[in-house]
Scaffold this motif. Sequence first.
Motif, PDB file in Angstrom:
ATOM      1  N   VAL A 112     -13.563   2.298   0.993  1.00 46.50           N
ATOM      2  CA  VAL A 112     -13.193   3.541   1.873  1.00 46.50           C
ATOM      3  C   VAL A 112     -12.132   4.632   1.382  1.00 46.50           C
ATOM      4  O   VAL A 112     -12.844   5.832   1.425  1.00 46.50           O
ATOM      5  N   LEU A 113     -11.930   4.551   0.383  1.00 43.86           N
ATOM      6  CA  LEU A 113     -10.388   5.048  -0.820  1.00 43.86           C
ATOM      7  C   LEU A 113     -11.019   4.224  -1.939  1.00 43.86           C
ATOM      8  O   LEU A 113     -11.110   3.233  -1.562  1.00 43.86           O
ATOM      9  N   PRO A 114     -10.707   5.231  -2.925  1.00 41.30           N
ATOM     10  CA  PRO A 114     -10.424   5.001  -4.512  1.00 41.30           C
ATOM     11  C   PRO A 114      -8.750   3.767  -3.431  1.00 41.30           C
ATOM     12  O   PRO A 114      -8.346   3.808  -4.044  1.00 41.30           O
ATOM     13  N   ILE A 115      -9.326   2.660  -4.568  1.00 42.74           N
ATOM     14  CA  ILE A 115      -8.419   1.255  -4.551  1.00 42.74           C
ATOM     15  C   ILE A 115      -6.938   2.091  -5.460  1.00 42.74           C
ATOM     16  O   ILE A 115      -6.646   1.235  -4.369  1.00 42.74           O
ATOM     17  N   PRO A 116      -6.908   2.499  -6.425  1.00 46.41           N
ATOM     18  CA  PRO A 116      -5.190   3.013  -6.979  1.00 46.41           C
ATOM     19  C   PRO A 116      -4.532   4.039  -5.639  1.00 46.41           C
ATOM     20  O   PRO A 116      -3.817   3.850  -4.928  1.00 46.41           O
ATOM     21  N   VAL A 117      -5.785   5.189  -4.611  1.00 46.73           N
ATOM     22  CA  VAL A 117      -5.270   5.628  -3.598  1.00 46.73           C
ATOM     23  C   VAL A 117      -4.951   4.649  -2.434  1.00 46.73           C
ATOM     24  O   VAL A 117      -3.336   4.929  -1.444  1.00 46.73           O
ATOM     25  N   LEU A 118      -5.489   3.543  -2.415  1.00 50.11           N
ATOM     26  CA  LEU A 118      -5.509   2.516  -0.825  1.00 50.11           C
ATOM     27  C   LEU A 118      -3.769   1.941  -0.848  1.00 50.11           C
ATOM     28  O   LEU A 118      -2.976   1.683  -0.673  1.00 50.11           O
ATOM     29  N   PHE A 119      -3.549   1.442  -2.464  1.00 48.83           N
ATOM     30  CA  PHE A 119      -2.427   0.590  -2.522  1.00 48.83           C
ATOM     31  C   PHE A 119      -1.001   1.857  -2.809  1.00 48.83           C
ATOM     32  O   PHE A 119       0.034   1.006  -2.754  1.00 48.83           O
ATOM     33  N   LEU A 120      -1.350   2.917  -3.378  1.00 47.89           N
ATOM     34  CA  LEU A 120      -0.581   3.864  -3.323  1.00 47.89           C
ATOM     35  C   LEU A 120      -0.037   3.580  -1.611  1.00 47.89           C
ATOM     36  O   LEU A 120       1.313   3.992  -1.304  1.00 47.89           O
ATOM     37  N   LEU A 121      -0.535   4.308  -0.739  1.00 52.56           N
ATOM     38  CA  LEU A 121      -0.451   4.433   0.087  1.00 52.56           C
ATOM     39  C   LEU A 121       0.281   3.269   0.564  1.00 52.56           C
ATOM     40  O   LEU A 121       1.325   2.675   1.686  1.00 52.56           O
ATOM     41  N   GLY A 122      -0.451   1.951   0.441  1.00 54.68           N
ATOM     42  CA  GLY A 122       0.018   0.749   0.943  1.00 54.68           C
ATOM     43  C   GLY A 122       1.437   0.808   1.071  1.00 54.68           C
ATOM     44  O   GLY A 122       1.907   0.046   1.564  1.00 54.68           O
ATOM     45  N   ALA A 123       1.774   0.971  -0.939  1.00 49.65           N
ATOM     46  CA  ALA A 123       3.147   0.398  -1.047  1.00 49.65           C
ATOM     47  C   ALA A 123       4.155   1.121   0.233  1.00 49.65           C
ATOM     48  O   ALA A 123       4.939   0.841  -0.040  1.00 49.65           O
ATOM     49  N   ALA A 124       3.689   2.874  -0.335  1.00 46.69           N
ATOM     50  CA  ALA A 124       4.264   3.658   0.693  1.00 46.69           C
ATOM     51  C   ALA A 124       5.342   2.733   2.330  1.00 46.69           C
ATOM     52  O   ALA A 124       6.191   3.474   3.096  1.00 46.69           O
ATOM     53  N   LEU A 125       3.649   2.908   2.593  1.00 49.40           N
ATOM     54  CA  LEU A 125       4.140   2.450   4.418  1.00 49.40           C
ATOM     55  C   LEU A 125       4.842   0.803   4.271  1.00 49.40           C
ATOM     56  O   LEU A 125       5.836   0.782   5.298  1.00 49.40           O
ATOM     57  N   ALA A 126       4.128   0.303   3.389  1.00 46.66           N
ATOM     58  CA  ALA A 126       5.373  -1.032   3.513  1.00 46.66           C
ATOM     59  C   ALA A 126       6.747  -1.301   3.192  1.00 46.66           C
ATOM     60  O   ALA A 126       7.170  -1.686   4.099  1.00 46.66           O
ATOM     61  N   LEU A 127       6.679  -0.475   2.094  1.00 49.03           N
ATOM     62  CA  LEU A 127       8.523  -0.013   2.059  1.00 49.03           C
ATOM     63  C   LEU A 127       8.793   1.061   3.468  1.00 49.03           C
ATOM     64  O   LEU A 127      10.361   0.458   3.122  1.00 49.03           O
ATOM     65  N   THR A 128       8.723   1.904   3.599  1.00 47.27           N
ATOM     66  CA  THR A 128       9.229   2.891   4.822  1.00 47.27           C
ATOM     67  C   THR A 128       9.633   1.510   5.930  1.00 47.27           C
ATOM     68  O   THR A 128      10.259   1.676   6.466  1.00 47.27           O
ATOM     69  N   VAL A 129       7.866   1.335   6.015  1.00 47.52           N
ATOM     70  CA  VAL A 129       8.661  -0.134   7.378  1.00 47.52           C
ATOM     71  C   VAL A 129       9.360  -0.982   7.161  1.00 47.52           C
ATOM     72  O   VAL A 129      10.015  -1.313   8.328  1.00 47.52           O
ATOM     73  N   ASN A 130       9.402  -1.386   6.228  1.00 45.76           N
ATOM     74  CA  ASN A 130      10.378  -2.805   6.696  1.00 45.76           C
ATOM     75  C   ASN A 130      11.614  -2.704   5.505  1.00 45.76           C
ATOM     76  O   ASN A 130      12.739  -2.777   6.532  1.00 45.76           O
ATOM     77  N   PHE A 131      11.858  -1.530   5.081  1.00 44.20           N
ATOM     78  CA  PHE A 131      12.912  -0.842   4.230  1.00 44.20           C
ATOM     79  C   PHE A 131      12.999   0.620   4.683  1.00 44.20           C
ATOM     80  O   PHE A 131      13.328   0.999   3.800  1.00 44.20           O
ATOM     81  N   PRO A 132      13.912   0.528   6.021  1.00 46.70           N
ATOM     82  CA  PRO A 132      13.826   1.842   6.524  1.00 46.70           C
ATOM     83  C   PRO A 132      15.034   3.079   6.212  1.00 46.70           C
ATOM     84  O   PRO A 132      14.861   3.841   5.430  1.00 46.70           O
ATOM     85  N   HIS A 133      15.833   1.749   5.229  1.00 48.80           N
ATOM     86  CA  HIS A 133      16.890   2.736   4.191  1.00 48.80           C
ATOM     87  C   HIS A 133      16.495   2.870   2.934  1.00 48.80           C
ATOM     88  O   HIS A 133      16.287   2.024   2.328  1.00 48.80           O
TER      89      HIS A 133
END
Length: 483
Positions: free
Chosen positions: A304-325
């Motif tokens: 769907v997107l280049p793998i680096p972009v997917l992991f960049l988005l995934g890491a940002a989302l995982a951090l934001t949702v799991n650790f909002p502070h």
Amino acid sequence: MLTILGFAMIATFLVLIMMKKMSPIAALVLIPALFCVLVGQGAELGDYVLEGVGNLAPTAAMLMFAIVYFGVMIDVGLFDPIVRGILRFCRADPMRVVVGTALLAAIVSLDGDGSTTFMITVSAMYPLYKRLGMSLVVMTGVAATANGVMNTLPWGGPTARAATALKLDAADIFVPMIPALGVGLLFVFALAYVLGRRERRRIGCLTLDEALEPRTGTVLVKTGGGSGTVPVGAPAGTGKGTDAGTATGGAERGAPADGGGADTSGDDDGFRGLDPERDTLRPRLYWFNASLTVALLAAMITEVLPIPVLFLLGAALALTVNFPHMADQKARIAAHADNVLNVAGMVFAAAVFTGVLTGTGMVEHMADWLVGAIPEGMGPHMALVTGLLSLPLTYFMSNDGFYFGVLPVLAEAGAAHGVSPLEIARASLAGQALHMSSPLVPAVYVLVGMAKVEFGDHTRFTVKWAALTSLVVLGAGILFGTV
């Protein structure tokens, strides 16, 4: 001259890291720089390095954010049920654990990405190996070899490269090779069984309850020489093991029989992945994290997107949702900074090596020499020759260099003797089991980095088994008539 210097540079690198005279990062940078000067192209070193860094920058970015992503998933407990399930299935039996490692690596390899495979496999299996005192190089060797066989999937890379280079259909190359690759995978499982039995003889088995005990105090270790109570992390010589690979039969638990792997003395992170009290757990977000991971892997496979972009988005989302502070996010990033720095540094150092090899023309001269060294009488057997050459060439070269630079030459030589390009393409896949442990493959640094294994130890242990697996695949291909 470039041919000789090319082989000399590779040999020097391998000898130094296997003898632990230099760290891999230092060897990957200094040795090619020295040889670049020796070939009289020192003035172009900067251009070669920058070109190599540019080519590998997307890979480095992908690995950096993938490590953060999967590190967060480990922290929040995504893989805890998997580890517990594998532990109960394996019943704390080293043989079952090693076979389980091969099986898990093979299954996860279906996503086609070696880095992801190694992250998930090590995340799940590392605590078991540490807690049971097993050799970590066995884990890295089995995982890399299993992934190497599965790397031949059409979306894994090599098959697509071979199809593109020779203008063939990827399905025509891959489908007839399935029986041979299946034999190769069965051989990996058999190898895992043998290595697992050796580990069982070396350290014995813990009961399930003992394996689940916290890593403090003492545990009962049942070894081939009897049983005794051994403090975990105690100095060498306090136990009664009978392993032939240790000096006195009572070496420190966790020291591999082959002399490699990570030292476990004083290392208290052995079973941290299952600590039910750690404050990073997010049980209420388990299904969100599981769904996010599945969606991420699906997006990788469907491109769907280049793998680096997917992991960049995934890491940002995982951090934001799991650790909002923000303070918690910084703490999680800092917790995985060592792995990120080690792997990214290794990738950029490898860029120096590949940049010099390619830029100076060493790779091209080495390939031409190897092709030219093929006796005229071997023309009708070019498929076999291609398969055999794929072992050293894909180990010392990138897949791009081999499939786009060397394979067309081999296919042309084969066609002159009536050998089908399809047979040449299929034979070229044989070396992938060995290729996955090449120092030029960025994913292998993820594997050894997360497993805390020295790259030289991994190389010394794995190369012989991976090469044998590649030969089994090639032999099966010839036996089934597809090569």
